[in-house]
Design a protein around this motif. Structure first.
Motif, PDB file in Angstrom:
ATOM      1  N   ALA A   1       0.829  -1.200   0.000  1.00 17.75           N
ATOM      2  CA  ALA A   1       0.000   0.000   0.000  1.00 17.75           C
ATOM      3  C   ALA A   1       0.863   1.250   0.000  1.00 17.75           C
ATOM      4  O   ALA A   1       1.861   1.325   0.711  1.00 17.75           O
ATOM      5  CB  ALA A   1      -0.902  -0.012   1.222  1.00 17.75           C
ATOM      6  N   HIS A   2       0.524   2.218  -0.805  1.00 12.15           N
ATOM      7  CA  HIS A   2       1.145   3.536  -0.729  1.00 12.15           C
ATOM      8  C   HIS A   2       0.299   4.367   0.231  1.00 12.15           C
ATOM      9  O   HIS A   2      -0.919   4.309   0.189  1.00 12.15           O
ATOM     10  CB  HIS A   2       1.185   4.181  -2.107  1.00 12.15           C
ATOM     11  CG  HIS A   2       2.285   3.644  -2.952  1.00 12.15           C
ATOM     12  ND1 HIS A   2       3.042   4.419  -3.773  1.00 12.15           N
ATOM     13  CD2 HIS A   2       2.762   2.387  -3.080  1.00 12.15           C
ATOM     14  CE1 HIS A   2       3.937   3.678  -4.388  1.00 12.15           C
ATOM     15  NE2 HIS A   2       3.786   2.441  -3.983  1.00 12.15           N
ATOM     16  N   GLY A   3       0.948   5.128   1.098  1.00 12.18           N
ATOM     17  CA  GLY A   3       0.216   5.765   2.188  1.00 12.18           C
ATOM     18  C   GLY A   3      -0.248   7.181   1.918  1.00 12.18           C
ATOM     19  O   GLY A   3      -0.626   7.899   2.831  1.00 12.18           O
ATOM     20  N   ALA A   4      -0.239   7.604   0.650  1.00 11.90           N
ATOM     21  CA  ALA A   4      -0.544   9.012   0.361  1.00 11.90           C
ATOM     22  C   ALA A   4      -1.942   9.412   0.823  1.00 11.90           C
ATOM     23  O   ALA A   4      -2.193  10.573   1.105  1.00 11.90           O
ATOM     24  CB  ALA A   4      -0.404   9.286  -1.125  1.00 11.90           C
ATOM     25  N   ASP A   5      -2.817   8.439   0.910  1.00  9.44           N
ATOM     26  CA  ASP A   5      -4.185   8.766   1.280  1.00  9.44           C
ATOM     27  C   ASP A   5      -4.417   8.771   2.793  1.00  9.44           C
ATOM     28  O   ASP A   5      -5.506   9.078   3.246  1.00  9.44           O
ATOM     29  CB  ASP A   5      -5.159   7.760   0.634  1.00  9.44           C
ATOM     30  CG  ASP A   5      -5.029   7.781  -0.880  1.00  9.44           C
ATOM     31  OD1 ASP A   5      -4.669   8.845  -1.411  1.00  9.44           O
ATOM     32  OD2 ASP A   5      -5.259   6.743  -1.505  1.00  9.44           O
ATOM     33  N   ALA A   6      -3.375   8.416   3.552  1.00 10.37           N
ATOM     34  CA  ALA A   6      -3.542   8.396   5.007  1.00 10.37           C
ATOM     35  C   ALA A   6      -3.887   9.798   5.508  1.00 10.37           C
ATOM     36  O   ALA A   6      -3.506  10.800   4.905  1.00 10.37           O
ATOM     37  CB  ALA A   6      -2.261   7.904   5.670  1.00 10.37           C
ATOM     38  N   ALA A   7      -4.609   9.864   6.621  1.00  9.62           N
ATOM     39  CA  ALA A   7      -5.037  11.151   7.159  1.00  9.62           C
ATOM     40  C   ALA A   7      -3.840  11.929   7.683  1.00  9.62           C
ATOM     41  O   ALA A   7      -2.914  11.349   8.240  1.00  9.62           O
ATOM     42  CB  ALA A   7      -6.042  10.922   8.286  1.00  9.62           C
ATOM     43  N   PRO A   8      -3.842  13.263   7.534  1.00  7.56           N
ATOM     44  CA  PRO A   8      -2.768  14.067   8.117  1.00  7.56           C
ATOM     45  C   PRO A   8      -2.734  13.924   9.635  1.00  7.56           C
ATOM     46  O   PRO A   8      -3.747  13.568  10.245  1.00  7.56           O
ATOM     47  CB  PRO A   8      -3.133  15.500   7.714  1.00  7.56           C
ATOM     48  CG  PRO A   8      -4.071  15.375   6.565  1.00  7.56           C
ATOM     49  CD  PRO A   8      -4.789  14.063   6.754  1.00  7.56           C
ATOM     50  N   ALA A   9      -1.557  14.222  10.219  1.00 10.91           N
ATOM     51  CA  ALA A   9      -1.432  14.152  11.672  1.00 10.91           C
ATOM     52  C   ALA A   9      -2.438  15.103  12.312  1.00 10.91           C
ATOM     53  O   ALA A   9      -2.716  16.178  11.786  1.00 10.91           O
ATOM     54  CB  ALA A   9      -0.011  14.538  12.071  1.00 10.91           C
TER      55      ALA A   9
ATOM     56  N   SER B   1       2.153  20.789   4.198  1.00  7.85           N
ATOM     57  CA  SER B   1       0.799  20.362   4.577  1.00  7.85           C
ATOM     58  C   SER B   1       0.090  19.814   3.343  1.00  7.85           C
ATOM     59  O   SER B   1       0.533  20.015   2.212  1.00  7.85           O
ATOM     60  CB  SER B   1       0.006  21.555   5.130  1.00  7.85           C
ATOM     61  OG  SER B   1      -0.379  22.413   4.066  1.00  7.85           O
ATOM     62  N   LYS B   2      -1.020  19.158   3.561  1.00  8.41           N
ATOM     63  CA  LYS B   2      -1.767  18.611   2.426  1.00  8.41           C
ATOM     64  C   LYS B   2      -2.329  19.751   1.560  1.00  8.41           C
ATOM     65  O   LYS B   2      -2.285  19.686   0.328  1.00  8.41           O
ATOM     66  CB  LYS B   2      -2.900  17.715   2.942  1.00  8.41           C
ATOM     67  CG  LYS B   2      -3.447  16.807   1.860  1.00  8.41           C
ATOM     68  CD  LYS B   2      -4.263  15.665   2.460  1.00  8.41           C
ATOM     69  CE  LYS B   2      -4.666  14.696   1.347  1.00  8.41           C
ATOM     70  NZ  LYS B   2      -5.280  13.488   1.878  1.00  8.41           N
TER      71      LYS B   2
ATOM     72  N   ASN C   1       4.649   9.762  -5.519  1.00  6.92           N
ATOM     73  CA  ASN C   1       4.335   8.683  -4.585  1.00  6.92           C
ATOM     74  C   ASN C   1       3.313   7.728  -5.199  1.00  6.92           C
ATOM     75  O   ASN C   1       2.406   7.258  -4.526  1.00  6.92           O
ATOM     76  CB  ASN C   1       3.814   9.270  -3.262  1.00  6.92           C
ATOM     77  CG  ASN C   1       3.965   8.303  -2.114  1.00  6.92           C
ATOM     78  OD1 ASN C   1       4.715   7.330  -2.211  1.00  6.92           O
ATOM     79  ND2 ASN C   1       3.251   8.536  -1.041  1.00  6.92           N
TER      80      ASN C   1
END
Lengths: 520, 204
Positions: free
Chosen positions: B33-41, B178-179, B191
């Protein structure tokens, strides 16, 4: 554990240790490899695909939470720095081995290109190196997989450089451009130096050590921080003593021969720490040259914007970091210094934008100016060769201890007059090439930085002025070898790892021959 | 251990962020899995270093330096919280920021307002403009040098100029990582998984 006596004990599991261990184990030699760090699952332990906004401080840590390994400057983990390297793989040329003969300064290696050529080929065939066969005398071709296309911005630089008669070529990397060896080809996710989680990029743990373990001839001792190479009364190395990285408990690994492969500074430090009545100033240091002739690469830096890309649609061009290279050209031109330089460029990763703070102004215009320049940003990093000088050396800190209570290694770097001339000229040429390619220069570094630590246990024919001989065997102790960047008598301007691996493969052949003849 | 690893790798993201290789040699190569879609901190609700009043000023400055335009700006990107995070972890930076905020409030009081945030936007910009111009003249490289090189002359600038440079640097770092900054404003598109790297077919 100490009851077993291996044929060969190797300290360090990076490019040198991994190559050496695999070649020996496949040749039937019983090997114990000792690594100061933990085993690392390269598929799941790295933050390869993270983005900065996943972390409150916007800094992407190398390891995922709870995974130990690469938290400090000194890489510790099975696979060593090959896990986080950029995989650039040049062959050195005859000029690199014969610098003194060529321009009268520094040292010659006691070996020739022809001695290493078959080993470069062997390594290329087993790990996979992509690149173009450019036919350059100074950058010998090898057994390459097809090159990866250049980025649009590389092509722009290539055209600018061509106007000055300077060549730009495809980079050569130990990263697969085609599926091979049961490994997939690179998928250009753009974060090679955070650890490649599919092993398209070579690392010694997955490519060399894992298959070698299937021979049953290789034992990996991980989390074992080596504190001493032990030498007996007959002047023979008998093994190593280590401290467990987590518990601090002592252990030893015995062998009929020992090879030190801990990457330059740590190898020198280990030998300096291994004191005895016979070797009061460090093992294999009867010459007094151990730690001397420290010659890391000197590096410059220019940041710029290519005008034709300002305001254009941003490209997905992180690729596998740098795709092109400016090979040395000054060695054939008139200059007032010895040695030369090459330029690595365009390896910046587009997920960090540290240059944005350097643009002027604030407000809407400022924000738009950063966005417009984002597709046009480019870094240039010339790498030059440093000559040895008495003020550049490695020693042990008499006061400072590391986390294991061992003396900390110190690096002393002093730039000589020749080094500064190389730095000035490579910086001048970098700006000239970029301007010729239509760039606005943002910053020009006015101070050399170091990279690629080399020297400190140099190779030579004379035991009075060198530490190891042409086979990486120490002059003082016949069954003790050193294989890594520390043995380089001169550094070249080319990235060193491929040469380190070729030296390891050659040393493996030499050790097997000695074992067959009962000479170790 | 092997089971755990396989489990972790079964997590598959949205289409386009997962790659599937046709390799049987090692099942772990197969999918990752590529993590680009993970939620920001997560951004904390309250500042930890700054007082509420100071945080208000930091927020106003961040908004002035990187405003919302056709894309979101520093406020939506959580830049004030990033600056607070940095100040919490860096005493020297925290001290400079605090002194700078006090300087701005003193400057505002000369114009009859209690605090910088009470000024009209045009007055705020007029106050910051000369600071920014002076800060932009700062050398790109500062700090000591080694290896036998001559030391660089130190960058001498009044506190308010060094303060503005610090705030702008932090706002730029915080926003463009930031996103909203990296993806929405700069349109970062990396990515990803690509079968091959495209040849350049443009005229250069």
């Amino acid at each position: 554990m100490a009851s077993k006596v291996h044929d060969i004990v190797i300290v360090g599991s990076g490019a040198a240790g991994g190559t050496l261990a695999a070649h020996l184990a496949h040749g039937g030699v019983d090997v114990g490899i000792v690594e100061g760090g933990p085993p690392i699952d390269t598929r799941t332990a790295f933050n390869t695909h993270a983005l900065p906004f996943h972390f409150p401080n916007r800094h992407i840590p190398t390891m995922k939470p709870g995974k130990s390994g690469f938290h400090s400057e000194r890489a510790r983990g099975v696979g060593g720095k090959t896990l986080t390297w950029n995989a650039v793989a040049w062959r050195f040329s005859q000029r690199d081995f014969k610098g003194r003969t060529f321009d009268g300064a520094g040292e010659d290696w006691p070996i020739d290109y022809a001695d290493l050529a078959p080993y470069y080929t062997k390594v290329e065939r087993e790990i996979g190196v992509c690149g173009n066969r450019d036919g350059l005398e100074d950058l010998p071709d090898g057994d390459f997989l097809p090159p990866v296309p250049m980025k649009c911005t590389d092509v722009a630089v290539m055209k600018g450089a061509a106007k000055l008669g300077v060549k730009v070529i495809h980079v050569r990397k130990a990263t697969l451009s085609r599926p091979k060896f049961g490994r997939p080809s690179c998928h250009f996710c753009g974060n090679c130096m955070a650890g490649c989680d599919v092993v398209a990029k070579y690392n010694s743990a997955d490519v060399h050590l894992r298959p070698a373990m299937k021979t049953g001839k290789l034992t990996v001792y991980s989390d074992a921080v080596v504190r001493e190479v032990v030498v007996n009364g007959d002047n023979r190395a008998t093994g190593i003593r280590y401290l467990n990285r987590e518990t601090g408990s002592e252990g030893e690994v015995m062998g009929r021969g020992v090879v030190v492969c801990c990457a330059c500074v740590q190898s020198v430090a280990l030998l300096l720490m291994s004191k005895s009545a016979r070797y009061p100033v460090g093992l294999a240091n009867s010459s007094g040259h151990l730690g001397k002739h420290f010659i890391p690469h000197l590096m410059g830096g220019v940041q710029c914007f290519l005008r034709e890309f300002i305001g254009k649609e941003p490209a997905n061009d992180e690729g596998f970091l740098d795709h092109a290279y400016v090979p040395s050209f000054m060695h054939t031109r008139k200059r007032d210094y010895a040695r030369s330089f090459g330029v690595q460029f365009n390896y910046q990763n587009r997920r960090s934008v540290g240059w944005a703070r350097s643009l002027p102004g604030f407000g809407k215009q400022y924000k738009e100016s950063v966005a417009a320049r984002y597709p046009a940003f480019l870094t240039f990093s010339p790498y030059g060769e440093m000559l040895p000088n008495p003020k550049s050396f490695i020693d042990l800190d008499p006061g400072q201890k590391d986390a294991h209570g061992l003396p900390a290694a110190r690096r002393h770097v002093h730039w000589g007059a020749n080094d500064l001339k190389v730095f000035d000229d490579m910086t001048k040429w970098s700006v000239r090439i970029l301007e010729s390619a239509g760039a606005d220069i943002l910053t020009v570094s006015d101070e050399p930085r170091t990279n690629h630590e080399l020297g400190g246990a140099r190779m030579g024919s004379d035991p009075r002025t060198s530490v190891v001989n042409r086979f990486c065997q120490t002059h003082d102790v016949k069954n003790l070898f050193v294989v890594d960047g520390s043995v380089f008598p001169s550094a070249s301007e080319k990235n060193p790892t491929h040469t380190i691996m070729a030296l390891a493969a050659r040393t493996a052949d030499h050790i097997q021959e000695r074992l067959r003849k009962g000479e170790l | 251990m092997a089971e755990q690893r396989r489990e972790a790798l079964k997590i598959i993201g949205a289409v386009g962020s997962t790659c599937a290789f046709p390799f049987s040699a090692d099942e772990l190569y197969g999918q990752h899995a590529h993590g680009a879609d993970a939620a920001p901190a997560a951004v904390p609700a309250h500042p930890r270093f700054f007082s509420a009043a100071e945080f208000e000023t930091v927020s106003r400055l961040a908004d002035l330096i990187i405003p919302a335009t056709s894309t979101p700006g520093a406020l939506a990107a959580g830049v004030p919280a990033y600056i607070d995070f940095t100040a919490t972890n860096n005493a020297q930076s925290g001290k400079l920021l605090r002194e700078g905020i006090a300087w701005l409030d003193r400057a505002a009081s000369k114009q009859g307002k209690a605090r910088f945030v009470d000024l009209e936007e045009s007055a705020q910009v007029a106050l910051l403009d000369p600071l920014c111009k002076a800060a932009d003249k700062a050398p790109a490289f500062t700090g000591p040098r080694g290896g036998g090189l001559k030391a660089r002359p130190a960058w001498k600038a009044p506190i308010e100029v060094r303060f503005f440079r610090a705030v702008k640097s932090l706002a730029a770092d915080g926003f463009f990582t930031s996103k909203h900054g990296l993806v929405d404003t700069l349109r970062y598109s990396g990515n990803t998984v690509r079968g091959e790297f495209p040849e350049c077919i443009h005229e250069h």
